[in-house]
Design an enzyme around this catalytic site. Structure first.
Site, mmCIF file in Angstrom:
data_model
loop_
_atom_site.group_PDB
_atom_site.id
_atom_site.type_symbol
_atom_site.label_atom_id
_atom_site.label_comp_id
_atom_site.label_asym_id
_atom_site.label_seq_id
_atom_site.Cartn_x
_atom_site.Cartn_y
_atom_site.Cartn_z
ATOM 1 N N GLY A 20 0.815 -1.202 0.000
ATOM 2 C CA GLY A 20 0.000 0.000 0.000
ATOM 3 C C GLY A 20 0.852 1.257 0.000
ATOM 4 N N THR A 135 -4.825 5.758 13.160
ATOM 5 C CA THR A 135 -5.224 6.975 12.442
ATOM 6 C C THR A 135 -5.756 8.015 13.414
ATOM 7 O OG1 THR A 135 -6.831 7.865 10.848
ATOM 8 C CG2 THR A 135 -7.459 5.869 12.016
ATOM 9 N N ASP A 136 -5.620 9.285 13.053
ATOM 10 C CA ASP A 136 -6.201 10.344 13.876
ATOM 11 C C ASP A 136 -7.721 10.327 13.831
ATOM 12 O OD1 ASP A 136 -6.550 11.234 11.259
ATOM 13 O OD2 ASP A 136 -5.751 13.243 11.616
ATOM 14 N N GLU A 137 -8.295 9.584 12.899
ATOM 15 C CA GLU A 137 -9.754 9.550 12.765
ATOM 16 C C GLU A 137 -10.437 8.883 13.952
ATOM 17 O OE1 GLU A 137 -11.525 8.753 8.946
ATOM 18 O OE2 GLU A 137 -9.607 9.061 7.933
ATOM 19 N N TYR A 160 -15.127 2.686 9.427
ATOM 20 C CA TYR A 160 -13.676 2.581 9.280
ATOM 21 C C TYR A 160 -12.964 2.994 10.561
ATOM 22 C CZ TYR A 160 -9.001 4.391 8.465
ATOM 23 O OH TYR A 160 -7.672 4.697 8.596
ATOM 24 N N LYS A 164 -10.756 0.778 13.433
ATOM 25 C CA LYS A 164 -9.372 1.090 13.821
ATOM 26 C C LYS A 164 -9.278 1.358 15.323
ATOM 27 C CE LYS A 164 -6.211 1.500 11.524
ATOM 28 N NZ LYS A 164 -5.165 0.515 11.142
ATOM 29 N N ASN A 190 -1.702 11.551 5.319
ATOM 30 C CA ASN A 190 -0.415 11.510 4.616
ATOM 31 C C ASN A 190 -0.603 11.853 3.150
ATOM 32 O OD1 ASN A 190 1.866 9.132 6.110
ATOM 33 N ND2 ASN A 190 0.331 10.360 7.125
ATOM 34 N N LYS A 199 -7.812 8.940 -3.067
ATOM 35 C CA LYS A 199 -7.588 9.922 -2.016
ATOM 36 C C LYS A 199 -7.577 11.339 -2.587
ATOM 37 C CE LYS A 199 -7.164 6.660 1.083
ATOM 38 N NZ LYS A 199 -8.196 6.444 2.123
ATOM 39 N N ARG A 224 -8.388 19.220 7.363
ATOM 40 C CA ARG A 224 -7.497 18.078 7.582
ATOM 41 C C ARG A 224 -6.076 18.572 7.855
ATOM 42 N NH1 ARG A 224 -11.765 16.424 8.131
ATOM 43 N NH2 ARG A 224 -12.858 14.697 7.092
ATOM 44 N N ASN A 259 -10.473 21.373 2.667
ATOM 45 C CA ASN A 259 -10.381 20.661 1.387
ATOM 46 C C ASN A 259 -10.397 21.633 0.210
ATOM 47 O OD1 ASN A 259 -10.308 18.277 2.802
ATOM 48 N ND2 ASN A 259 -12.443 17.739 2.401
#
Length: 352
Positions: A20, A135-137, A160, A164, A190, A199, A224, A259
């Site tokens: 990945g 992940t920060d999510e 998701y 995690k 990232n 992405k 973000r 974004n």
């Protein structure tokens, strides 16, 4: 089994999800920094895995690719028995928020059960360190001026990030209950070369190159935090080798953009107009802002991001412009044929 301590110049490191985006960068980073390490790339090769991301490692005798699924216990058992790794770094995960909303089950299977399978065999083999790439999510949506710290309450808002977060809890249990030597890494978004074009940043660059509309969810006001992938790899290296087991580390840049801002910034760099921007219906489970406090890793491990956003995004844009053949292979699906060839025939020398 005799307990392992410390590390030497020659180790065996199992990297799951190494085909990945971030995993492949980490493998290349480790291969360059620790040329005597034996690296096992264990990857299921889903649509997001691309062995062409590892161009140049085909002739490296210390690199081995093994196709396997962390959610299949026999696959994990086989790779541990065959290679007896000293270190495990788990990048393997289903990561796309929209896909997790459409079908949560595969996310639960891979991200939760897969992580537990790895922890079970890491415990049996008494690995020196298990590093979970999170992940920060998992923190959910936060205020930009109140970034999350490592012991912040977890507040996931989609399947998701929930999967995690559950995996993180299993890793914590492995340390507190079974005394396994583990760490958890929670990074912000990232960006860099080789990122799958689903992405945001590669979508912007790819569509801009082809003068195609760039879809922006809602008003584009979602915020973000952005980190160049090589800075993340350096952080993981420090955590793997030097961090106190049991600790969690946020890894972020402190660089925040909406974004819409990042889209306009990239378009300006590429000499494209904002007319390519197209606002589309916002998606479900879309958190407004992610922001993390990274003072802990800076203080304890002396880590700092080396790339400014200006330098990182310039390198990223240039890479995609110079590697349009890579994008075409993704869009055509030709990379999947190459993945299959390597997985079935072991033709690593075919890397271009």
């Amino acid at each position: 089994m005799k307990k392992k301590v410390g590390h030497t110049n020659s180790e065996i490191i199992l990297v799951t999800g190494g085909a990945g985006f971030i995993g492949s960068h980490f493998i290349k980073y480790i291969s360059h920094k620790y040329p005597n390490y034996k690296i096992i790339n264990f990857d299921k090769l889903t649509y997001a895995g691309n062995l062409n991301n590892l161009t140049g490692l085909g002739d490296d005798q210390n690199y081995t690719f093994v196709k396997g699924d962390i959610a299949v216990n026999s696959d994990v058992e086989n790779v541990f028995e065959q290679f007896n790794p000293s270190f495990v770094v788990n990048f393997a995960a289903e990561t796309h928020v929209d896909k997790s909303i459409l079908d949560p089950n595969i996310f639960l299977k891979t991200n939760i059960m897969g992580t537990q399978n790895l922890l079970n065999h890491s415990k049996e083999q008494d690995v020196k360190k298990f590093v979970q790439i999170s992940t920060d999510e998992v923190y959910g949506s936060v205020q930009k001026d109140s970034p999350s710290i490592e012991d912040e309450k977890i507040s996931s808002n989609n399947p998701y990030s929930a999967s995690k977060a559950a995996a993180d809890q299993l890793v914590r249990v492995a340390h507190h209950t079974f005394k396994q030597r583990v760490n958890i890494v929670r990074s912000c978004n990232n960006y860099g070369a080789n990122q799958f074009p689903e992405k945001l940043i590669p979508t912007i660059i790819s569509n801009a190159m082809n003068n195609q509309k760039i879809p922006i969810f809602g008003s584009g006001s979602n915020i973000r935090e952005w980190l160049y992938v090589e800075d993340h790899c350096r952080a993981i290296d420090l955590i793997l080798h030097d961090a106190v087991p049991g600790r969690i580390y946020n890894v972020g840049s402190g660089i925040h953009y909406t974004n819409l801002e990042i889209t306009k910034l990239i378009l300006k760099q590429m000499d494209k107009t904002d007319e390519l921007i197209e606002f589309v219906e916002d998606r479900k489970g879309h958190d407004f802002c992610y922001a993390i406090n990274s003072e802990k890793i800076k203080k304890e491990l002396n880590w700092e991001p080396e790339f400014s956003f200006a330098s990182g995004i310039k390198q990223t844009i240039n890479w995609y412009v110079d590697h349009q053949d890579w994008l075409k292979e993704i869009q055509s699906g030709d990379y999947l044929k190459f993945n299959q060839k390597v997985a079935t025939e072991g033709l690593m020398e075919d890397f271009r």
